[in-house]
Design a protein around this motif. Sequence first.
Motif, mmCIF file in Angstrom:
data_model
loop_
_atom_site.group_PDB
_atom_site.id
_atom_site.type_symbol
_atom_site.label_atom_id
_atom_site.label_comp_id
_atom_site.label_asym_id
_atom_site.label_seq_id
_atom_site.Cartn_x
_atom_site.Cartn_y
_atom_site.Cartn_z
ATOM 1 N N LEU A 217 0.847 -1.205 0.000
ATOM 2 C CA LEU A 217 0.000 0.000 0.000
ATOM 3 C C LEU A 217 0.876 1.247 0.000
ATOM 4 C CD1 LEU A 217 -2.774 -0.870 2.659
ATOM 5 C CD2 LEU A 217 -2.869 -1.233 0.190
ATOM 6 N N TRP A 218 1.873 1.275 0.895
ATOM 7 C CA TRP A 218 2.764 2.450 0.978
ATOM 8 C C TRP A 218 3.522 2.670 -0.331
ATOM 9 C CZ3 TRP A 218 2.603 6.345 4.207
ATOM 10 C CH2 TRP A 218 2.086 6.166 5.485
ATOM 11 N N GLN A 219 3.953 1.552 -0.957
ATOM 12 C CA GLN A 219 4.733 1.696 -2.195
ATOM 13 C C GLN A 219 3.877 2.164 -3.368
ATOM 14 O OE1 GLN A 219 6.169 -2.280 -2.277
ATOM 15 N NE2 GLN A 219 7.684 -1.882 -0.666
ATOM 16 N N ASN A 220 2.579 2.041 -3.241
ATOM 17 C CA ASN A 220 1.702 2.390 -4.371
ATOM 18 C C ASN A 220 0.725 3.512 -4.035
ATOM 19 O OD1 ASN A 220 2.232 0.366 -6.678
ATOM 20 N ND2 ASN A 220 2.354 -0.826 -4.781
ATOM 21 N N LEU A 221 1.177 4.415 -3.164
ATOM 22 C CA LEU A 221 0.313 5.533 -2.744
ATOM 23 C C LEU A 221 -0.219 6.340 -3.930
ATOM 24 C CD1 LEU A 221 1.661 7.521 0.355
ATOM 25 C CD2 LEU A 221 -0.335 6.029 0.197
ATOM 26 N N GLN A 222 0.541 6.377 -5.025
ATOM 27 C CA GLN A 222 0.086 7.191 -6.171
ATOM 28 C C GLN A 222 -1.188 6.635 -6.802
ATOM 29 O OE1 GLN A 222 2.776 5.133 -6.441
ATOM 30 N NE2 GLN A 222 3.243 4.621 -8.563
ATOM 31 N N PHE A 223 -1.514 5.370 -6.526
ATOM 32 C CA PHE A 223 -2.751 4.798 -7.072
ATOM 33 C C PHE A 223 -3.904 4.895 -6.075
ATOM 34 C CE2 PHE A 223 0.686 2.556 -9.318
ATOM 35 C CZ PHE A 223 0.348 2.903 -10.621
ATOM 36 N N ILE A 224 -3.592 5.368 -4.892
ATOM 37 C CA ILE A 224 -4.634 5.490 -3.870
ATOM 38 C C ILE A 224 -5.185 6.915 -3.947
ATOM 39 C CG2 ILE A 224 -4.988 5.525 -1.359
ATOM 40 C CD1 ILE A 224 -2.829 3.222 -1.345
ATOM 41 N N ASP A 225 -6.514 7.016 -4.004
ATOM 42 C CA ASP A 225 -7.120 8.323 -4.227
ATOM 43 C C ASP A 225 -7.333 9.097 -2.941
ATOM 44 O OD1 ASP A 225 -7.911 8.248 -7.253
ATOM 45 O OD2 ASP A 225 -8.375 6.271 -6.435
ATOM 46 N N LEU A 226 -7.593 8.393 -1.858
ATOM 47 C CA LEU A 226 -7.866 9.129 -0.623
ATOM 48 C C LEU A 226 -7.655 8.254 0.607
ATOM 49 C CD1 LEU A 226 -10.879 8.062 0.391
ATOM 50 C CD2 LEU A 226 -11.645 9.529 -1.439
ATOM 51 N N ILE A 227 -7.568 8.943 1.750
ATOM 52 C CA ILE A 227 -7.520 8.259 3.045
ATOM 53 C C ILE A 227 -8.907 8.407 3.675
ATOM 54 C CG2 ILE A 227 -6.469 8.249 5.359
ATOM 55 C CD1 ILE A 227 -4.155 7.909 3.594
ATOM 56 N N GLU A 228 -9.466 7.305 4.130
ATOM 57 C CA GLU A 228 -10.780 7.320 4.795
ATOM 58 C C GLU A 228 -10.585 6.632 6.144
ATOM 59 O OE1 GLU A 228 -12.300 5.187 1.254
ATOM 60 O OE2 GLU A 228 -12.917 3.602 2.608
ATOM 61 N N SER A 229 -11.051 7.276 7.232
ATOM 62 C CA SER A 229 -10.723 6.686 8.543
ATOM 63 C C SER A 229 -11.540 5.432 8.823
ATOM 64 C CB SER A 229 -10.931 7.708 9.667
ATOM 65 O OG SER A 229 -12.307 7.803 9.995
ATOM 66 N N ASP A 230 -12.727 5.298 8.208
ATOM 67 C CA ASP A 230 -13.672 4.235 8.583
ATOM 68 C C ASP A 230 -13.896 4.253 10.104
ATOM 69 O OD1 ASP A 230 -15.481 2.202 8.445
ATOM 70 O OD2 ASP A 230 -14.085 0.677 7.754
ATOM 71 N N HIS A 231 -14.051 5.478 10.633
ATOM 72 C CA HIS A 231 -14.330 5.666 12.067
ATOM 73 C C HIS A 231 -15.562 4.826 12.436
ATOM 74 C CE1 HIS A 231 -14.538 7.999 15.837
ATOM 75 N NE2 HIS A 231 -15.836 8.066 15.636
ATOM 76 N N ALA A 232 -15.338 3.737 13.169
ATOM 77 C CA ALA A 232 -16.418 2.781 13.466
ATOM 78 C C ALA A 232 -16.409 2.453 14.962
ATOM 79 C CB ALA A 232 -16.248 1.529 12.622
ATOM 80 N N PRO A 233 -16.893 3.395 15.785
ATOM 81 C CA PRO A 233 -16.826 3.212 17.234
ATOM 82 C C PRO A 233 -17.773 2.132 17.747
ATOM 83 C CG PRO A 233 -18.043 5.221 16.687
ATOM 84 C CD PRO A 233 -17.509 4.686 15.384
ATOM 85 N N HIS A 234 -17.277 1.365 18.713
ATOM 86 C CA HIS A 234 -18.084 0.405 19.478
ATOM 87 C C HIS A 234 -17.671 0.573 20.933
ATOM 88 C CE1 HIS A 234 -19.539 -1.740 15.927
ATOM 89 N NE2 HIS A 234 -18.314 -1.693 15.446
#
Length: 357
Positions: A217-234
Motif C-alpha cells: 500500500l505504501w509503495q503504491n500511494l500514487q494509485f490510492i485516491d484518498l484516506i478514509e478513517s472508517d471511524h467505526a466506534p463500538h
Amino acid sequence: MITLPGLIDIHVHLRTPGQEEKEDFYSGTQAAIAGGFTTILDMPNNENPITTKELLEEKIDIAKQNIVCDVGFYFGSLGDNFAQFPQIEKEVFGLKLFLNPTTGNFLIDEEKLIRIYQSWPNPAPDGAGQPILLHCEGETLPLALKVIKSSGKRTHICHVSSQMELSQIIKAKQAGLLITCGVTPHHLFLTEEDSKKLGPYGLMKPYLKPQKDVDFLWQNLQFIDLIESDHAPHTKTEKKSDHPPFGVPGLETTLPLLLTAVHDGKLTLDDIIRLMSTNPVKIFNIPTDPNTKVEVDPNEQYTINNKLLYTKCGWSPFAGKKVRGKINSVYLHGQKVFDQGQILAEKGSGKILVPNG
Ligand code: DOR
Ligand code: ZN
C-alpha cells in the motif's frame, strides 16, 4: 505552524439514530474537529439501515441540532428500494453497498448488485453524478469490478487493504474503469501482528494484514485516491464481550499519524492535501470554503491518550503510540471552533452538506 485546508473524511459511522451508546452526532463531530476534519460523510449502516427518504430525513433532522462540523450523508440499499433513488439522489454523496458481511448485516448478492447498479442514477460515461461506494474485500472484488465494467457507473472502492486488491484496482484503472479507492489509517499503520496485542480492539473489516500487504500500500500511494478513517466506534463493553463487533475509531488519530509519517519521510504534506482534501472534493463533489482551515504544529510530539479523546467510545487502537504533529486550531467558515484541545463550537453550528451545494 502549518495551515492545511479543512480536511475531509468520506467514511465515518456516527451510529445515530439507534446506537447512541457508541457515538452520536455531537461526540462524533467533536472528534472530527479535534482530528482536523471539518467535513465528514456518514455511512448508512445504522441499526435501522438508511434505505428510505423518510429515514434519511429523520437522520438529517437529528444531525442538524447536534453537529459541530460539516456533515454529508450516504444512502443505502438492500436491493428493494429503487423507487427511493430519484427522491434522494440530490441529498446524498453516494450509495453505499456491502458485498461482505460486517457490522449491520447489510449484505447483498450479485443479482441484487447488478439490479442496484442499473437503477442508481449515476450518468456515465462522464462520471457526473454521485458514485456508488463498495465494501468489496477479497473474493468479492473481482465480481464488483465485472459489474462496474459492464454498467460503466462511477464507483469508489472502500478501504483497500491487500496487495491482491490494490493490484486488481491498478489494472482496472489502467483499463479505464471509472473507479477510485481509499485506504484507512489502520491498514497503513497496523499489521496482523498488532491484532494479537490488540485483541478485539484490533478487530475490524477488512482485517489487519501482513506486513507485505502494508508495504505494498505504501509503495503504491500514487494509485490510492484518498484516506478514509472508517471511524467505526463500538463500546468497550461490546469489544470485551464474547462476540466483539468489527470496527475501530479513527477520526482523532488519522492526521497525527500521517503527520508523523511525513516527518519519517513516508509521504509529503502535499500527499496529505491530495488524499484528504483535493481528491475527496473532486470525487464526491463536496462544497468547500477557503475560510475553513486547520493549523498544525508539525513538530509537537505527544502520546495518543484514550482519556483525551472526544469519541464516545473512549478508546483507540493507537493508544500509547507516540506521534509527531499536533492539531493546534481549526476554523470552520471563518469561526475558530477548536483551540489547543478545546472545542469552541456550539452544538448545531455545523452545516448539512449536499453535493455541489
Ligand atoms: O470494521 C468495520 N466496522 N467494517 C465495516 O465495514 C463496518 C464498520 C462498522 O460499522 O462498525
Ligand atoms: Zn465503514
